[in-house]
Design a protein around this motif. Structure first.
Motif, PDB file in Angstrom:
ATOM      1  N   VAL A 203       1.263  -1.468  27.322  1.00  0.00           N
ATOM      2  CA  VAL A 203       2.168  -0.393  27.473  1.00  0.00           C
ATOM      3  C   VAL A 203       3.434  -0.963  26.977  1.00  0.00           C
ATOM      4  O   VAL A 203       3.919  -2.118  27.264  1.00  0.00           O
ATOM      5  CB  VAL A 203       2.298   0.099  28.967  1.00  0.00           C
ATOM      6  CG1 VAL A 203       3.574   0.498  29.477  1.00  0.00           C
ATOM      7  CG2 VAL A 203       0.889   0.516  29.434  1.00  0.00           C
ATOM      8  N   LEU A 204       4.272   0.080  26.425  1.00  0.00           N
ATOM      9  CA  LEU A 204       5.599  -0.391  25.978  1.00  0.00           C
ATOM     10  C   LEU A 204       6.572   0.512  26.486  1.00  0.00           C
ATOM     11  O   LEU A 204       6.457   1.742  26.585  1.00  0.00           O
ATOM     12  CB  LEU A 204       5.566  -0.114  24.339  1.00  0.00           C
ATOM     13  CG  LEU A 204       6.864  -0.107  23.635  1.00  0.00           C
ATOM     14  CD1 LEU A 204       7.464  -1.334  23.642  1.00  0.00           C
ATOM     15  CD2 LEU A 204       6.840   0.462  22.040  1.00  0.00           C
ATOM     16  N   ILE A 205       7.515   0.072  27.131  1.00  0.00           N
ATOM     17  CA  ILE A 205       8.831   0.558  27.819  1.00  0.00           C
ATOM     18  C   ILE A 205      10.093   0.255  27.150  1.00  0.00           C
ATOM     19  O   ILE A 205      10.665  -0.676  27.565  1.00  0.00           O
ATOM     20  CB  ILE A 205       8.509   0.171  29.200  1.00  0.00           C
ATOM     21  CG1 ILE A 205       7.371   0.633  29.777  1.00  0.00           C
ATOM     22  CG2 ILE A 205       9.804   1.034  30.021  1.00  0.00           C
ATOM     23  CD1 ILE A 205       7.184   0.072  31.378  1.00  0.00           C
ATOM     24  N   GLU A 206      10.436   1.448  26.655  1.00  0.00           N
ATOM     25  CA  GLU A 206      11.892   0.989  25.675  1.00  0.00           C
ATOM     26  C   GLU A 206      12.532   2.446  25.368  1.00  0.00           C
ATOM     27  O   GLU A 206      11.979   3.160  25.173  1.00  0.00           O
ATOM     28  CB  GLU A 206      11.445   0.469  24.346  1.00  0.00           C
ATOM     29  CG  GLU A 206      12.359   0.535  23.215  1.00  0.00           C
ATOM     30  CD  GLU A 206      13.660  -0.250  23.467  1.00  0.00           C
ATOM     31  OE1 GLU A 206      14.574   0.058  23.573  1.00  0.00           O
ATOM     32  OE2 GLU A 206      13.658  -1.406  23.825  1.00  0.00           O
TER      33      GLU A 206
ATOM     34  N   GLU B   9       3.381   4.528  26.328  1.00  0.00           N
ATOM     35  CA  GLU B   9       4.732   4.410  26.112  1.00  0.00           C
ATOM     36  C   GLU B   9       5.762   5.224  27.241  1.00  0.00           C
ATOM     37  O   GLU B   9       5.269   6.313  27.504  1.00  0.00           O
ATOM     38  CB  GLU B   9       5.189   4.944  24.787  1.00  0.00           C
ATOM     39  CG  GLU B   9       4.611   4.513  23.554  1.00  0.00           C
ATOM     40  CD  GLU B   9       4.975   5.014  22.093  1.00  0.00           C
ATOM     41  OE1 GLU B   9       6.009   5.147  21.888  1.00  0.00           O
ATOM     42  OE2 GLU B   9       3.775   4.975  21.340  1.00  0.00           O
ATOM     43  N   ALA B  10       6.901   4.469  27.400  1.00  0.00           N
ATOM     44  CA  ALA B  10       7.805   4.977  28.389  1.00  0.00           C
ATOM     45  C   ALA B  10       9.220   4.840  27.637  1.00  0.00           C
ATOM     46  O   ALA B  10       9.547   3.665  27.066  1.00  0.00           O
ATOM     47  CB  ALA B  10       7.604   4.826  29.762  1.00  0.00           C
TER      48      ALA B  10
ATOM     49  N   LEU C 139       3.362   4.477  34.557  1.00  0.00           N
ATOM     50  CA  LEU C 139       2.381   3.659  33.649  1.00  0.00           C
ATOM     51  C   LEU C 139       1.699   2.676  34.460  1.00  0.00           C
ATOM     52  O   LEU C 139       0.688   2.258  33.829  1.00  0.00           O
ATOM     53  CB  LEU C 139       2.964   3.299  32.519  1.00  0.00           C
ATOM     54  CG  LEU C 139       3.385   4.528  31.290  1.00  0.00           C
ATOM     55  CD1 LEU C 139       4.149   3.808  30.053  1.00  0.00           C
ATOM     56  CD2 LEU C 139       2.116   5.180  31.001  1.00  0.00           C
ATOM     57  N   LEU C 140       2.131   2.146  35.494  1.00  0.00           N
ATOM     58  CA  LEU C 140       1.801   0.995  36.302  1.00  0.00           C
ATOM     59  C   LEU C 140       0.330   1.459  36.785  1.00  0.00           C
ATOM     60  O   LEU C 140      -0.595   0.561  36.908  1.00  0.00           O
ATOM     61  CB  LEU C 140       2.582   0.430  37.231  1.00  0.00           C
ATOM     62  CG  LEU C 140       3.870  -0.054  37.056  1.00  0.00           C
ATOM     63  CD1 LEU C 140       4.767  -0.686  38.228  1.00  0.00           C
ATOM     64  CD2 LEU C 140       3.722  -1.398  36.081  1.00  0.00           C
ATOM     65  N   ASP C 141      -0.171   2.762  37.030  1.00  0.00           N
ATOM     66  CA  ASP C 141      -1.342   2.947  37.549  1.00  0.00           C
ATOM     67  C   ASP C 141      -2.439   2.779  36.579  1.00  0.00           C
ATOM     68  O   ASP C 141      -3.572   2.880  36.886  1.00  0.00           O
ATOM     69  CB  ASP C 141      -1.309   4.419  37.837  1.00  0.00           C
ATOM     70  CG  ASP C 141      -0.198   4.805  39.032  1.00  0.00           C
ATOM     71  OD1 ASP C 141      -0.125   3.959  39.787  1.00  0.00           O
ATOM     72  OD2 ASP C 141       0.273   5.987  39.218  1.00  0.00           O
TER      73      ASP C 141
END
Length: 221
Positions: free
Chosen positions: A7-10, A34-35, A44-46
């Motif tokens: 997962v990409l969080i940017e 993505e977030a 997205l942690l789910d």
């Protein structure tokens, strides 16, 4: 070959697309989400991904919130910080919260992918400038432990000799697989020992465990 789920969080859409392209080109990785904000990232942690590539400066808050939420849920997810913030406060805050690695955005593309793989394999990649901050912090706060010697380990909360041996290997940067080979035990057993160490030292990450072990005199750097 099994694919690791990332997962990409940017929050910067151009940077996010660039990193996403690198991940999607890797045959052993699959980008599953993505977030661009804390609120989206928490959702997205789910999905319980294998790894979160996380920026600290997000549009609606700090990536620290996502780290803390993941650790509070006791997710096995690994977390790699990818950010422009290389100051000591950001580094220590992220690692203490439970991040597994800390890489700056100006890293080469090959270094970034290598850091992602290293984190997935149980390692803790840290960019050279960040390592300098971390080392200075450890020296400042653990100077007494560094000179007191290993006899202080008797006061540790039930840490076993094998766990101390494992801590020493992890402090040297060995991955779980590499440490398992040195100790002649299974990767699963290493994971069990690590969970016990985290519980006994009341920490959430390798970096924090090493810091506490040095501070209490369990190991020397």
């Amino acid at each position: 070959m099994s694919e690791s789920r990332l997962v990409l969080i940017e929050d910067d859409p151009f940077v996010r697309r660039h990193i996403a392209t690198l991940i999607e080109a890797a045959p052993d990785m699959r980008l599953t989400g993505e977030a661009g904000s804390v609120s989206e990232g928490l959702g997205l942690l789910d999905t319980a991904p294998d790894l979160i590539v996380l920026d600290l400066g997000l549009s609606d808050g700090s990536g620290l919130e996502i780290i803390k939420a993941a650790r509070q849920r006791d997710l096995p997810t690994r977390i790699l910080i990818l950010t422009v913030f290389g100051d000591e406060t950001s580094v220590i805050s992220a690692l203490t919260a439970g991040a597994d690695g800390y890489v700056l955005k100006d890293s080469a593309e090959s270094e970034l992918i290598g850091s992602i793989r290293h984190t997935l394999n149980g390692g803790s990649p840290i960019s050279a400038p960040v390592a300098a901050y971390l080392l200075r912090h450890i020296r400042k706060d653990a100077s007494l432990a560094l000179t007191a010697g290993p006899e202080l380990a008797e006061d540790a909360p039930g840490i076993t000799p094998r766990e101390i041996e494992l801590l020493s290997l992890l402090a040297k940067g060995l991955s779980y697989k590499e440490a398992a080979g040195v100790l002649d035990i299974s990767h699963h057993t290493v994971g069990t020992h690590v969970k016990a160490i985290y519980r006994k030292l009341a920490v959430n990450s390798r970096s924090e465990a090493v810091f506490e072990a040095v501070r209490s005199g369990l190991i020397r750097l």
